[in-house]
Design a protein around this motif. Structure first.
Motif, PDB file in Angstrom:
ATOM      1  N   GLU A  28     -13.876 -60.530  39.363  1.00 30.72           N
ATOM      2  CA  GLU A  28     -14.942 -61.425  38.908  1.00 30.72           C
ATOM      3  C   GLU A  28     -14.923 -62.803  39.557  1.00 30.72           C
ATOM      4  O   GLU A  28     -15.942 -63.468  39.602  1.00 30.72           O
ATOM      5  CB  GLU A  28     -14.903 -61.555  37.372  1.00 30.72           C
ATOM      6  N   SER A  29     -13.759 -63.224  40.057  1.00 29.81           N
ATOM      7  CA  SER A  29     -13.642 -64.605  40.528  1.00 29.81           C
ATOM      8  C   SER A  29     -12.704 -64.695  41.732  1.00 29.81           C
ATOM      9  O   SER A  29     -11.965 -63.759  42.035  1.00 29.81           O
ATOM     10  CB  SER A  29     -13.088 -65.481  39.400  1.00 29.81           C
ATOM     11  N   TRP A  31     -10.197 -66.513  41.791  1.00 31.38           N
ATOM     12  CA  TRP A  31      -8.874 -66.456  41.159  1.00 31.38           C
ATOM     13  C   TRP A  31      -8.371 -65.019  41.094  1.00 31.38           C
ATOM     14  O   TRP A  31      -7.244 -64.712  41.464  1.00 31.38           O
ATOM     15  CB  TRP A  31      -8.982 -67.025  39.737  1.00 31.38           C
ATOM     16  N   ASP A 105      -0.942 -62.672  32.998  1.00 26.72           N
ATOM     17  CA  ASP A 105      -2.095 -63.567  32.969  1.00 26.72           C
ATOM     18  C   ASP A 105      -2.705 -63.757  31.572  1.00 26.72           C
ATOM     19  O   ASP A 105      -2.807 -64.869  31.107  1.00 26.72           O
ATOM     20  CB  ASP A 105      -3.143 -63.095  34.009  1.00 26.72           C
ATOM     21  N   ARG A 106      -3.118 -62.688  30.905  1.00 28.80           N
ATOM     22  CA  ARG A 106      -3.786 -62.836  29.606  1.00 28.80           C
ATOM     23  C   ARG A 106      -3.010 -62.143  28.479  1.00 28.80           C
ATOM     24  O   ARG A 106      -2.439 -61.079  28.697  1.00 28.80           O
ATOM     25  CB  ARG A 106      -5.191 -62.245  29.663  1.00 28.80           C
ATOM     26  N   PRO A 159      -8.379 -66.518  27.966  1.00 27.81           N
ATOM     27  CA  PRO A 159      -8.663 -67.830  28.557  1.00 27.81           C
ATOM     28  C   PRO A 159      -9.924 -68.483  27.984  1.00 27.81           C
ATOM     29  O   PRO A 159      -9.980 -69.719  27.880  1.00 27.81           O
ATOM     30  CB  PRO A 159      -8.804 -67.542  30.062  1.00 27.81           C
ATOM     31  N   ARG A 163      -9.115 -71.921  26.185  1.00 26.87           N
ATOM     32  CA  ARG A 163      -9.590 -73.113  26.894  1.00 26.87           C
ATOM     33  C   ARG A 163     -10.613 -73.872  26.061  1.00 26.87           C
ATOM     34  O   ARG A 163     -10.698 -75.090  26.132  1.00 26.87           O
ATOM     35  CB  ARG A 163     -10.178 -72.710  28.257  1.00 26.87           C
ATOM     36  N   PHE A 187     -17.188 -65.884  33.702  1.00 26.72           N
ATOM     37  CA  PHE A 187     -16.264 -66.220  34.793  1.00 26.72           C
ATOM     38  C   PHE A 187     -16.837 -65.960  36.189  1.00 26.72           C
ATOM     39  O   PHE A 187     -16.093 -65.942  37.161  1.00 26.72           O
ATOM     40  CB  PHE A 187     -14.914 -65.480  34.661  1.00 26.72           C
ATOM     41  N   HIS A 213     -15.121 -73.069  32.206  1.00 28.43           N
ATOM     42  CA  HIS A 213     -13.799 -72.456  32.013  1.00 28.43           C
ATOM     43  C   HIS A 213     -13.185 -71.924  33.304  1.00 28.43           C
ATOM     44  O   HIS A 213     -12.026 -71.522  33.300  1.00 28.43           O
ATOM     45  CB  HIS A 213     -13.870 -71.322  30.988  1.00 28.43           C
ATOM     46  N   ASN A 214     -13.972 -71.829  34.387  1.00 23.02           N
ATOM     47  CA  ASN A 214     -13.336 -71.568  35.686  1.00 23.02           C
ATOM     48  C   ASN A 214     -14.172 -72.156  36.817  1.00 23.02           C
ATOM     49  O   ASN A 214     -15.330 -72.567  36.632  1.00 23.02           O
ATOM     50  CB  ASN A 214     -13.010 -70.079  35.913  1.00 23.02           C
ATOM     51  N   CYS A 262      -4.665 -73.308  37.525  1.00 21.89           N
ATOM     52  CA  CYS A 262      -4.234 -72.082  36.852  1.00 21.89           C
ATOM     53  C   CYS A 262      -3.802 -71.158  37.977  1.00 21.89           C
ATOM     54  O   CYS A 262      -4.625 -70.696  38.760  1.00 21.89           O
ATOM     55  CB  CYS A 262      -5.389 -71.463  36.068  1.00 21.89           C
TER      56      CYS A 262
HETATM   57  O1  AHR Z   1      -7.397 -65.078  33.190  1.00 18.15           O
HETATM   58  C1  AHR Z   1      -7.529 -66.066  34.148  1.00 18.15           C
HETATM   59  C2  AHR Z   1      -8.960 -66.343  34.418  1.00 18.15           C
HETATM   60  O2  AHR Z   1      -9.624 -65.178  34.811  1.00 18.15           O
HETATM   61  C3  AHR Z   1      -9.261 -67.312  35.526  1.00 18.15           C
HETATM   62  O3  AHR Z   1      -9.226 -68.629  35.140  1.00 18.15           O
HETATM   63  C4  AHR Z   1     -10.633 -66.905  35.893  1.00 18.15           C
HETATM   64  O4  AHR Z   1     -11.120 -67.458  37.084  1.00 18.15           O
HETATM   65  C5  AHR Z   1     -10.401 -65.448  35.969  1.00 18.15           C
HETATM   66  O5  AHR Z   1     -11.495 -64.697  36.132  1.00 18.15           O
END
Ligand code: AHR
Length: 308
Positions: A28-29, A31, A105-106, A159, A163, A187, A213-214, A262
């Motif tokens: 998705e990003s 990151w 990460d999560r 997140p 956040r 995101f 948030h990102n 992050c």
């Molecule tokens: O879980 C981290 C987040 O997930 C990041 O901040 C975001 O960019 C990603 O998609």
């Protein structure tokens, strides 16, 4: 003899690679892409066989992937849970199969913390607080209301929840800060742009601050702001999280005010944890990533040092 057979099998056994099943959220990003690369490269470097599965943002695909890792009897399962809740059943299946699970990460929202061996990643609440503290300081002399719009991450994800919480905790101390709109941009750049367009349509010049948030959503929103004839980082102060290269480029172009770090570079410590587990070591239940904050004033100096 049996002993001779065992002796000749030993080198092969010693070489047997550790197998790690990893279920990634998606792409998705910026990151996330950096996170996937870090995991793949670190597995190679560590000589660990990686079974990597991309869930395309769907929890059901992550659950399927984990079940398939259990069926394949991998040595360790790791995953980055797209949302916080709904993992109990599949985690109990992994536990019953005696396959250790690492969260990267999560976090998950499950009471029974024996369902995973460790959770490694950022402190998302603290990231939100850092964003909030930066804003409070930036606006300390501002008179009157400071109207904030918020682009949230994926609904139900750690997140996004954390956040929001961390940021609110800081800004609520001063009633001049008002979050006038808050909506998910999932995101992604595309969604960030789309939702920012809607915010601008509804609130127009009332908006003083964007908290995204990102970085990806902020970058999408910057486009929307420019298309609306406004100057990002000047007419609207923009704060986001991740500190990916794209954010540094936006800061160097004077379009983003600050990005809270992050780090997606979790691969190395994940592989170390997998090896430690196989060696019978006990891991700390929580491994927190160390991170900073980068305002636009330091972007050009820091950019060459950035690794993602
Ligand atoms: O879980 C981290 C987040 O997930 C990041 O901040 C975001 O960019 C990603 O998609």
């Amino acid at each position: 003899t049996a002993a001779a057979a065992l002796a000749s099998a030993l080198p092969a056994m010693a070489q047997k690679k550790i197998v790690l099943g990893f279920s990634q959220i998606g792409a998705e990003s910026e990151w996330r892409t950096a996170n996937s690369e870090s995991i793949k490269q670190s597995a190679k470097d560590a000589g660990i066989e990686l079974k990597f599965s991309d869930a395309q943002q769907k929890q059901e695909n992550q659950i399927k992937a984990i079940r398939s890792f259990i069926a394949q009897k991998v040595d360790v399962i790791a995953f980055s849970p797209v949302v916080e809740s709904g993992w109990g059943t599949v985690l109990r299946e992994a536990k019953a199969a005696k396959i250790p699970v690492i969260l990267t990460d999560r976090a998950v929202n499950e009471k029974d913390d024996s369902l995973w061996v460790t959770f490694m990643g950022s402190d998302f609440v603290e990231e939100g607080r850092k964003a909030g503290r930066w804003l409070v300081d930036k606006m300390k002399d501002a008179k009157g209301e400071v109207n904030i719009v918020e682009l949230q991450g994926t609904v139900g994800s750690a997140p996004a929840i954390d956040r929001k919480k961390g940021f609110e905790e800081i800004v609520k101390a001063d009633p001049k800060f008002k979050i006038i709109r808050s909506q998910t941009g999932d995101f992604t750049r595309a969604k960030g742009k789309e939702v920012m367009e809607a915010f601008l349509k509804a609130e127009g010049k009332k908006i003083n601050v964007l908290y995204a948030h990102n970085d990806d959503m902020a970058i999408g929103a910057i486009q929307a702001i420019e298309e609306a004839g406004l100057k990002p980082a000047k007419d609207i102060v923009i704060i986001s999280i991740d500190a990916v290269k794209g954010a540094f480029e936006a800061m160097m172009a004077g379009k983003l005010n600050v990005s809270v770090e992050c780090s997606p570079l979790l691969g190395g410590q994940l592989m170390q944890a997998v090896k430690d587990l196989k060696a019978g070591k006990t891991l700390p239940k929580r491994i927190v990533t160390e991170e900073g904050i980068f305002p636009m004033e330091v972007a050009a100096k820091e950019f060459p040092k950035r690794k993602y």
